[in-house]
Structures are given as structure tokens and as C-alpha cells.
Design a protein around this motif. Structure first.
Motif, PDB file in Angstrom:
ATOM      1  N   THR A  19       0.700  -1.334  -0.267  1.00  0.00           N
ATOM      2  CA  THR A  19      -0.358  -0.164  -0.010  1.00  0.00           C
ATOM      3  C   THR A  19       0.211   1.116   0.036  1.00  0.00           C
ATOM      4  O   THR A  19       0.399   2.293  -0.935  1.00  0.00           O
ATOM      5  CB  THR A  19      -0.892   0.438   1.179  1.00  0.00           C
ATOM      6  OG1 THR A  19      -0.085  -0.278   2.250  1.00  0.00           O
ATOM      7  CG2 THR A  19      -2.343  -1.166   1.007  1.00  0.00           C
ATOM      8  N   VAL A  20       1.759   0.934   0.586  1.00  0.00           N
ATOM      9  CA  VAL A  20       2.733   2.577   1.138  1.00  0.00           C
ATOM     10  C   VAL A  20       3.323   2.513  -0.584  1.00  0.00           C
ATOM     11  O   VAL A  20       3.612   3.934  -0.388  1.00  0.00           O
ATOM     12  CB  VAL A  20       3.747   2.273   1.587  1.00  0.00           C
ATOM     13  CG1 VAL A  20       5.425   3.100   1.770  1.00  0.00           C
ATOM     14  CG2 VAL A  20       3.347   2.514   3.330  1.00  0.00           C
ATOM     15  N   THR A  21       3.977   1.649  -1.574  1.00  0.00           N
ATOM     16  CA  THR A  21       4.736   1.870  -2.855  1.00  0.00           C
ATOM     17  C   THR A  21       3.926   1.951  -3.204  1.00  0.00           C
ATOM     18  O   THR A  21       4.228   1.743  -4.929  1.00  0.00           O
ATOM     19  CB  THR A  21       5.765   0.995  -2.120  1.00  0.00           C
ATOM     20  OG1 THR A  21       5.171  -0.502  -2.720  1.00  0.00           O
ATOM     21  CG2 THR A  21       6.507   0.814  -1.036  1.00  0.00           C
ATOM     22  N   TYR A  22       2.116   1.607  -3.663  1.00  0.00           N
ATOM     23  CA  TYR A  22       1.961   1.851  -4.833  1.00  0.00           C
ATOM     24  C   TYR A  22       1.819   3.128  -5.595  1.00  0.00           C
ATOM     25  O   TYR A  22       1.420   3.751  -4.703  1.00  0.00           O
ATOM     26  CB  TYR A  22       0.612   0.650  -4.882  1.00  0.00           C
ATOM     27  CG  TYR A  22      -0.469   0.948  -6.010  1.00  0.00           C
ATOM     28  CD1 TYR A  22      -0.293   0.279  -6.988  1.00  0.00           C
ATOM     29  CD2 TYR A  22      -1.498   1.519  -5.903  1.00  0.00           C
ATOM     30  CE1 TYR A  22      -1.157   0.340  -8.251  1.00  0.00           C
ATOM     31  CE2 TYR A  22      -2.739   2.044  -6.781  1.00  0.00           C
ATOM     32  CZ  TYR A  22      -2.308   1.108  -8.101  1.00  0.00           C
ATOM     33  OH  TYR A  22      -3.240   1.351  -9.147  1.00  0.00           O
ATOM     34  N   ALA A  23       1.578   3.784  -7.206  1.00  0.00           N
ATOM     35  CA  ALA A  23       1.243   4.535  -7.003  1.00  0.00           C
ATOM     36  C   ALA A  23      -0.389   4.819  -7.062  1.00  0.00           C
ATOM     37  O   ALA A  23      -1.289   4.045  -8.135  1.00  0.00           O
ATOM     38  CB  ALA A  23       1.431   5.161  -8.779  1.00  0.00           C
ATOM     39  N   TYR A  24      -0.918   5.549  -7.132  1.00  0.00           N
ATOM     40  CA  TYR A  24      -2.475   6.136  -6.718  1.00  0.00           C
ATOM     41  C   TYR A  24      -3.581   6.437  -7.948  1.00  0.00           C
ATOM     42  O   TYR A  24      -4.038   6.947  -7.457  1.00  0.00           O
ATOM     43  CB  TYR A  24      -2.898   6.167  -4.935  1.00  0.00           C
ATOM     44  CG  TYR A  24      -3.255   5.133  -4.240  1.00  0.00           C
ATOM     45  CD1 TYR A  24      -3.801   3.897  -3.899  1.00  0.00           C
ATOM     46  CD2 TYR A  24      -1.774   5.087  -3.484  1.00  0.00           C
ATOM     47  CE1 TYR A  24      -3.414   2.904  -3.273  1.00  0.00           C
ATOM     48  CE2 TYR A  24      -1.400   4.204  -2.445  1.00  0.00           C
ATOM     49  CZ  TYR A  24      -2.881   3.243  -2.311  1.00  0.00           C
ATOM     50  OH  TYR A  24      -1.833   1.831  -1.357  1.00  0.00           O
ATOM     51  N   LYS A  25      -2.058   6.848  -8.769  1.00  0.00           N
ATOM     52  CA  LYS A  25      -3.199   7.644 -10.131  1.00  0.00           C
ATOM     53  C   LYS A  25      -5.034   6.848 -10.639  1.00  0.00           C
ATOM     54  O   LYS A  25      -5.808   8.104 -10.401  1.00  0.00           O
ATOM     55  CB  LYS A  25      -1.926   8.360 -10.906  1.00  0.00           C
ATOM     56  CG  LYS A  25      -2.429   9.267 -12.278  1.00  0.00           C
ATOM     57  CD  LYS A  25      -1.521   9.264 -12.534  1.00  0.00           C
ATOM     58  CE  LYS A  25      -2.150  10.966 -13.771  1.00  0.00           C
ATOM     59  NZ  LYS A  25      -0.977  10.494 -14.881  1.00  0.00           N
ATOM     60  N   ARG A  26      -4.266   6.197 -11.292  1.00  0.00           N
ATOM     61  CA  ARG A  26      -4.867   5.434 -11.442  1.00  0.00           C
ATOM     62  C   ARG A  26      -6.401   5.588 -10.682  1.00  0.00           C
ATOM     63  O   ARG A  26      -8.266   5.785 -11.291  1.00  0.00           O
ATOM     64  CB  ARG A  26      -5.297   4.184 -12.218  1.00  0.00           C
ATOM     65  CG  ARG A  26      -4.080   4.572 -13.290  1.00  0.00           C
ATOM     66  CD  ARG A  26      -3.873   2.896 -13.918  1.00  0.00           C
ATOM     67  NE  ARG A  26      -5.060   2.034 -14.502  1.00  0.00           N
ATOM     68  CZ  ARG A  26      -4.401   0.809 -14.544  1.00  0.00           C
ATOM     69  NH1 ARG A  26      -3.135   0.107 -14.577  1.00  0.00           N
ATOM     70  NH2 ARG A  26      -5.738   0.219 -15.199  1.00  0.00           N
ATOM     71  N   VAL A  27      -6.413   5.034  -9.481  1.00  0.00           N
ATOM     72  CA  VAL A  27      -7.566   4.594  -8.352  1.00  0.00           C
ATOM     73  C   VAL A  27      -8.027   6.232  -7.749  1.00  0.00           C
ATOM     74  O   VAL A  27      -8.988   6.046  -8.240  1.00  0.00           O
ATOM     75  CB  VAL A  27      -6.613   4.680  -6.991  1.00  0.00           C
ATOM     76  CG1 VAL A  27      -7.666   4.518  -6.014  1.00  0.00           C
ATOM     77  CG2 VAL A  27      -6.485   2.770  -7.418  1.00  0.00           C
ATOM     78  N   ILE A  28      -7.046   7.341  -7.920  1.00  0.00           N
ATOM     79  CA  ILE A  28      -7.562   8.425  -7.384  1.00  0.00           C
ATOM     80  C   ILE A  28      -8.712   8.966  -8.720  1.00  0.00           C
ATOM     81  O   ILE A  28      -9.718   9.733  -8.504  1.00  0.00           O
ATOM     82  CB  ILE A  28      -7.165   9.383  -7.519  1.00  0.00           C
ATOM     83  CG1 ILE A  28      -6.247   8.639  -6.064  1.00  0.00           C
ATOM     84  CG2 ILE A  28      -7.357  11.104  -7.049  1.00  0.00           C
ATOM     85  CD1 ILE A  28      -5.293   9.704  -5.033  1.00  0.00           C
TER      86      ILE A  28
END
Length: 336
Positions: free
Chosen positions: A280-289
Motif C-alpha cells: 500500500t505504501v509503494t503503490y502509485a494511486y493515480k489511476r484509483v484517484i
């Protein structure tokens, strides 16, 4: 629909990988926990034991493939796994016979055992590189996916597809079976109860007629079995890399300590805590957001808290925090 797409992306890149990785850490942490509970020391050679078991599973897999034997849609390494477990059990029993037994008879301090395990770690590391070499080895064959992203999108009509690899499904199912069998063995069998009694009070267990050599041998057999399964599943999921297992030692120890050293339940829970924290800390959340906010608010950056290059530092930070705040771990006061 946008929320469902965001949920699918999160499941695809965070939940499923975290669940599979956590299962591998849990099995590794269980091996360390059993050795600690019975032999009272932190086995630094456990990472290389995982690598050793995975290596022999791969060697037997190559042998089976040369004979034309495969497991069909399942990975062939599963057929080789029992032979890898057997080779690892022989290896750990030899190391116990010629190294650890000597220090047990002298009633050496735990730190002496720990240093001896470091020596065995380097010995096994050299032997692994000598036998299979330093290069990465591909382990998986058979069907690659249980569910493909394209099929999921056609089935649901969503923009995002859910993909679950065969290795991830096998990892989770195997972990459930192993953990269930281990807890059944510890709680229902005479040998398992002897191990728990020996772990709780060694002197009282000896007075009641429990054979310490037999308890130690069973502990090594269980640790070797769990290590081989964990190492093979890790190699199956991410390919076998001989040098990776020394790095894995940190998250595995963190999992065992976070859960409570010597506690099997804690080792399992700790494995998932560490795995999901890293992912969770190292994932890039751009697509989710992007799916959750208006189009104008879509982030331009990756929205990533930490690069994946530093994922093992997450384990280190959690380990330090737990040692400072609650050094006995989540399930303190309970052992085998």
C-alpha cells in the motif's frame, strides 16, 4: 461504475498481490517462529533455507521436464515440491547434527546459536550459487492466469479488468492448507502437544518424559517444510532469484516480531501486516484517484508515497516502531 473501476484497480494491484506476498511471508515467519520457540534463537539462515528448498524444487522440476513429465495447467514445480522438501529436511538435520547440537550440549547462550546460524547462512548461500548459479530462473509454466483482465472486462462491461495469476491462487490456497495442518498438528497430535509443552517449560517437559532430541528434530522438519514451500511459492510468483532471499529475511523477521516472537498466530498475522504495508505504501494511486474525483481534479503525478525500490525499508520502519512501542508484538505472552 467509476467506483467499481477504482475498486478493481485497487484489487488488481494492491489486494491480490498483497494477499499472495503476505501468504509467502506468513509461511516464512512460521518457520522462524517454530525454531525460536523450540531452540530459543533467531535463525538467520532461514532465508537461505527457503532459497535452498526452492532451488532443489527447480532442479527436480527440470528433471521431470527432461523426462516429459508436467502437471498440465498447473506449474510442474508443484510435482517437484515434495522432493525439494526432502532435500531441505536432510540439509537442516545435517546442520543441526554437526553445528547446533554441539552448542546445545554445551548449553551455549542464544547469541552463540545466532552467530552459528549466520555462518550457516553464508555457507548455504555459497552452495546455492555453486549449484544453480547467480542468475534468475523462471519457475512458472502451465496456465498463467486464473482470470484474465480481458475476459473480466468482457464479462462485466467495466473499463478495468481483474487479473489473478495462477501462482497467486496457488499461493493463497497452499498457505491456508499449510496453516490449517500446522495448527491441527500442534493442537491435536501427541508430538505437537509435546512441542508446545517443551516450548512453555523445557525443564518441566523433560521431567514429564518428553524426548528433547525428538522435539528438536520435528521442529527442524517443520521449519524446513515451511521454508521450502514459502521459497518455492515466492519463486513461482516472482521468479527465482538466489540473492533475493537474504533481503527477504528482513520482512520475514519483521512479520515474526510484529505478531509476537514464538507465536504461530502472530507470525501469520504479522506476515499479512508487513505485506500489505509494503504494497500500500509503494503503490502509485493515480489511476484509483482518477476514477474517484472529477476529471479536472485528476492528479498529474503518480501519487506514490514511496518508490518500490524502498519497499523493504517499510518493514524496517514497522520493526523499529514495534520494538519501541510493543516489543513483545501483537500476540504477546503466547507461544506454541
Amino acid at each position: 461504475m467509476e467506483i467499481l473501476n477504482a475498486l478493481i484497480v485497487f484489487t488488481n494491484f494492491v489486494f491480490v498481490p498483497g494477499l499472495a506476498y503476505g501468504s509467502q511471508l506468513a509461511l516464512g515467519a512460521l518457520g522462524i517462529t517454530i525454531v525460536y520457540a523450540i531452540l530459543r534463537f533467531s535463525n538467520f539462515a532461514h532465508g537461505e533455507t527457503m532459497s535452498f528448498g526452492a532451488m532443489f524444487s527447480i532442479l527436480f522440476m527440470w528433471l521431470f521436464k527432461s523426462w516429459g513429465i508436467t502437471a498440465g495447467v498447473l506449474p510442474t514445480v508443484l510435482l517437484a515440491l515434495p522432493f525439494g522438501i526432502g532435500a531441505t529436511i536432510i540439509m537442516v538435520l545435517i546442520s543441526d547434527r554437526f553445528v547446533y547440537r554441539f552448542y546445545r550440549k554445551k548449553r551455549s547462550l542464544p547469541v552463540i546459536f545466532l552467530i552459528a546460524s549466520v555462518g550457516i547462512m553464508f555457507f548455504m548461500n555459497g552452495m546455492i550459487r555453486f549449484i544453480i548459479g547467480p542468475d534468475d530462473q523462471r519457475v512458472s509454466d502451465g496456465a498463467r492466469f486464473i482470470i484474465k483482465a480481458r475476459d473480466f472486462k468482457q464479462m462485466t462491461g467495466l473499463d478495468e479488468g481483474l487479473a489473478i495469476k495462477t501462482s497467486q491462487g496457488i499461493t493463497v490456497i497452499t498457505t491456508i492448507i499449510c496453516v490449517t495442518l500446522l495448527f491441527w498438528f500442534l493442537n491435536k497430535t501427541r508430538s505437537g502437544k509435546s512441542m508446545r509443552a517443551y516450548s512453555d517449560n523445557e525443564d518441566l517437559a523433560l521431567l514429564s518424559g518428553i524426548n528433547p532430541d525428538r522435539v528438536v528434530m520435528i521442529a527442524w522438519i517443520l521449519a524446513a517444510t515451511l521454508a521450502t514451500i514459502a521459497g518455492t511459492l515466492y519463486g513461482l510468483d516472482k521468479s527465482y532469484k538466489p540473492f533475493t532471499f537474504q533481503q527477504l529475511l528482513l520482512p520475514i523477521f519483521a512479520a515474526a516480531i510484529v505478531g509476537g516472537v514464538g507465536n504461530p498466530v502472530g507470525a501469520v498475522v504479522g506476515g499479512y501486516v508487513i505485506a500489505f504495508s509494503e504494497v500500500t505504501v509503494t503503490y502509485a494511486y493515480k489511476r484509483v484517484i482518477t476514477y474517484l474525483v472529477p476529471e479536472d481534479w485528476a492528479p498529474e503525478g503518480l501519487v506514490q508515497l514511496l518508490s518500490t525500490d524502498y519497499k523493504f525499508s517499510v518493514s524496517f520502519v514497522i520493526l523499529v516502531v514495534v520494538l519501541l512501542v510493543k516489543p513483545t508484538g501483537i500476540f504477546s505472552g503466547k507461544t506454541l
